[in-house]
Write an enzyme that holds these catalytic residues in place. Structure first.
Site, short mmCIF file in Angstrom:
data_model
loop_
_atom_site.label_atom_id
_atom_site.label_comp_id
_atom_site.label_asym_id
_atom_site.label_seq_id
_atom_site.Cartn_x
_atom_site.Cartn_y
_atom_site.Cartn_z
N LEU A 82 0.71 -1.19 -0.14
CA LEU A 82 -0.12 0.03 0.02
C LEU A 82 0.82 1.10 -0.07
O LEU A 82 1.84 1.36 0.89
CB LEU A 82 -1.02 0.06 1.30
CG LEU A 82 -1.82 -1.28 1.33
CD1 LEU A 82 -2.51 -1.36 2.68
CD2 LEU A 82 -2.75 -1.29 0.26
N GLU A 129 -1.22 -5.99 12.36
CA GLU A 129 -0.67 -6.38 13.74
C GLU A 129 -1.40 -5.94 14.77
O GLU A 129 -2.34 -5.24 14.55
CB GLU A 129 0.82 -5.65 13.97
CG GLU A 129 2.05 -6.19 13.07
CD GLU A 129 3.17 -5.46 13.38
OE1 GLU A 129 3.51 -5.05 14.45
OE2 GLU A 129 4.00 -5.20 12.30
N ASN A 161 -1.18 -5.60 19.02
CA ASN A 161 -0.25 -5.39 20.01
C ASN A 161 -1.06 -5.99 21.35
O ASN A 161 -2.12 -5.48 21.49
CB ASN A 161 0.10 -4.03 20.22
CG ASN A 161 0.68 -3.55 19.01
OD1 ASN A 161 1.41 -4.20 18.31
ND2 ASN A 161 0.40 -2.23 18.47
N ARG A 180 -0.38 -5.30 24.48
CA ARG A 180 0.06 -4.60 25.30
C ARG A 180 -0.48 -3.23 25.70
O ARG A 180 -1.24 -2.83 24.57
CB ARG A 180 1.62 -4.28 25.64
CG ARG A 180 1.93 -3.65 24.17
CD ARG A 180 3.34 -3.04 24.03
NE ARG A 180 3.28 -2.10 23.16
CZ ARG A 180 3.46 -2.32 21.86
NH1 ARG A 180 3.49 -3.59 21.50
NH2 ARG A 180 3.54 -1.47 20.85
C1 MV4 Z 1 3.03 -2.35 5.06
C2 MV4 Z 1 3.19 -0.92 4.33
C3 MV4 Z 1 2.65 -0.82 3.08
N1 MV4 Z 1 1.81 -2.14 2.49
N2 MV4 Z 1 2.17 -3.28 4.65
C4 MV4 Z 1 5.73 -0.86 8.70
C5 MV4 Z 1 6.05 -1.74 9.88
C6 MV4 Z 1 5.13 -2.88 10.20
N3 MV4 Z 1 4.45 -2.70 11.42
C7 MV4 Z 1 4.15 -2.76 8.86
N4 MV4 Z 1 4.81 -1.55 7.94
C8 MV4 Z 1 3.98 -1.14 7.17
N5 MV4 Z 1 3.64 -2.26 6.38
C9 MV4 Z 1 1.70 -3.14 3.42
N6 MV4 Z 1 1.33 -4.19 2.88
C10 MV4 Z 1 3.84 0.00 5.11
C11 MV4 Z 1 4.37 -0.11 6.27
C12 MV4 Z 1 5.12 1.03 6.62
C13 MV4 Z 1 4.29 1.78 7.86
C14 MV4 Z 1 3.47 1.41 8.58
C15 MV4 Z 1 2.93 2.00 9.70
C16 MV4 Z 1 3.50 3.12 10.13
C17 MV4 Z 1 4.61 3.70 9.48
C18 MV4 Z 1 5.22 3.02 8.22
C19 MV4 Z 1 6.40 3.49 7.45
C20 MV4 Z 1 6.87 2.77 6.60
C21 MV4 Z 1 6.24 1.53 6.25
#
Ligand code: MV4
Length: 450
Positions: A203, A287, A289, A291
């Site tokens: 995304l 995800e 969490n 906690r």
């Molecule tokens: C993603 C995404 C775009 N597409 N998944 C980053 C950490 C992990 N918890 C999940 N993350 C992401 N997953 C898909 N399919 C972009 C991120 C991501 C992100 C997500 C939440 C907050 C900040 C972020 C910064 C960079 C990438």
């Protein structure tokens, strides 16, 4: 019954838990490292036990030392706070084996949510929307290519054991895929000792929106609305708000109901957060969490519910003191994380706080364990505290935040206070118009946004 609770954490969250306990008539024990002897939590707790040297691995992560401290002080519950052992299933098991109450979900729920593939499968089963992608781990390049083709490029290769953005690689075309898998596996192996990876549609401009939930052992489940945590830098949240400026009331009621129903089916217990990416009107689970989260106060401000108090009630086996109908969204709240870091380079700046003045007045809350003369040790994360502001609506909240930031004084060290002062003047922040990449762009090109 909980008469005495051991706080297995430090800093502002140790103090936050202590405060909830005192308001409930519960005695507190705080464990601490040699570097935290002068902490506010040690000063305020009814008892304190030094469990080891400064390094977390030898103190706050030392399961046996914490359990020993609980045994010798006669604590009947342990609250792990966030970070450290808060999402360690083995620790939760050990606590239970000692006939001590772990303030949190079961070890099994922690274990499932710690494995991103298992978590995603569990969410599909209970009707939570997820990001399109491979069905579990990919075990061959051919399988990966098939999955990627189905969800369309660009795709993201993610580590099953991942978190904090480690073990993630984008593949824009099929040509990039093999290399992305190799790199993600290598990083995941080094960071987590587990090289399982899966594939998701990437995304490109989502927001990070998470739903707070609480569930008790009597079958009561409620969602406490959402938080928008899109303003992050290198996977560290900087500024969070509730509710999200991107959602309508109908949208938040719909996702909230979906999440609450799912949590009930999971048989989950205690406080939890379901994290979603939100893009073009759609939610995609990433995800869960298991906690208490750093940013929980903004949810407390818009709902009037003390989340830590409710966690403790639930841990005692009591019912939560509210039902879904009582969770009424009032106004708007914003949290600014104040870190001992340079506001532009983000280089940590531990040392003595020579001047400290907390803002006050209507709608202002400061969750911090700092005081004038306190020395921030270099061994832990750099959070000094959190400034949380509530207003009747978003506009009032932003105006109140500006004036509270201007009242705040933290002298002697570098802090991110100045960054927040710039953020609340940025037109996109004022408008609530940002995604997960906005802050890093802003930091690269400051003049553009103001
Ligand atoms: C993603 C995404 C775009 N597409 N998944 C980053 C950490 C992990 N918890 C999940 N993350 C992401 N997953 C898909 N399919 C972009 C991120 C991501 C992100 C997500 C939440 C907050 C900040 C972020 C910064 C960079 C990438």
């Amino acid at each position: 019954m909980i008469k005495k609770l051991l706080i297995a954490n430090r800093g502002e969250i140790a103090l936050r838990i202590h405060r909830a306990c005192k308001e409930m008539g519960i005695q507190t024990v705080v464990v601490h490292s040699e570097a935290d002897r002068d902490s506010m939590a040690v000063r305020l707790a009814d008892e304190s036990v030094c469990i080891g040297p400064a390094a977390s691995a030898n103190s706050y992560l030392k399961k046996s030392a914490i359990l020993t401290a609980a045994e010798i002080t006669g604590a009947d519950a342990i609250h792990p706070g966030y970070g450290f052992l808060s999402e360690n299933a083995q620790f939760a098991d050990m606590v239970a084996a000692h006939d001590i109450i772990f303030v949190g979900p079961t070890a099994d729920h922690i274990r499932i949510m710690g494995d991103k593939i298992a978590a995603k499968k569990a969410m599909i089963k209970v009707g939570v929307p997820v990001v399109p992608g491979s069905e579990g781990a990919v075990t061959s390049i051919a399988e990966a290519k098939k999955a990627a083709k189905l969800c369309k490029y660009p795709v993201l290769v993610k580590a099953a054991a991942g978190g904090g953005g480690r073990g993630m690689r984008v593949a824009h075309t099929e040509k990039d895929l093999e290399q992305a898998i190799k790199a993600a596996k290598q990083e995941a192996k080094a960071a987590f000792g587990d090289d399982a990876v899966y594939i998701e549609k990437y995304l490109e401009k989502p927001r990070h929106i998470e739903i707070q939930i609480m569930a008790d052992s009597h079958g009561n489940v409620a969602h406490l609305w959402e938080r928008d945590c899109s303003l992050q830098r290198r996977h560290q949240k900087v500024f969070e708000e509730a509710p999200s400026p991107a959602l309508t009331q109908v949208q938040r009621e719909e996702i909230g109901a979906t999440v609450a129903k799912a949590v009930k089916k999971l048989g989950y217990l205690g406080a939890g957060t379901m994290e979603f990416l939100y893009e073009k009107g759609e939610f995609y689970f990433i995800e869960m969490n298991t906690r208490l989260q750093v940013e929980h106060p903004i949810t407390e401000m818009i709902t009037g519910i003390d989340i830590v108090r409710q966690q403790i009630r639930i841990a005692k086996g009591e019912e939560m003191s509210f039902t879904q109908e009582d969770v009424i969204l009032v106004g708007h709240a914003i949290e600014c994380r104040l870190n001992a870091e340079h506001p532009e380079t983000f280089i940590p700046s531990p040392g003595m706080i020579t001047d400290f003045h907390a803002p006050g007045g209507p709608g202002v809350r400061l969750d911090s364990a700092a005081y004038s003369g306190y020395t921030i040790p270099p061994h832990y994360d750099s959070l000094i505290g959190k400034l949380i502001v509530h207003g009747r609506n978003r506009r009032e909240c932003v105006m109140r935040l500006r004036r509270a930031l201007n009242e705040m004084v933290i002298g002697g060290i570098e802090t991110t206070l100045g960054l927040h002062q710039r953020l609340v003047e940025a037109e996109d922040v004022i408008q609530g118009n940002y995604d997960i990449h906005w802050l890093e762009r802003f930091l690269q090109n400051k003049t553009m946004q103001t």
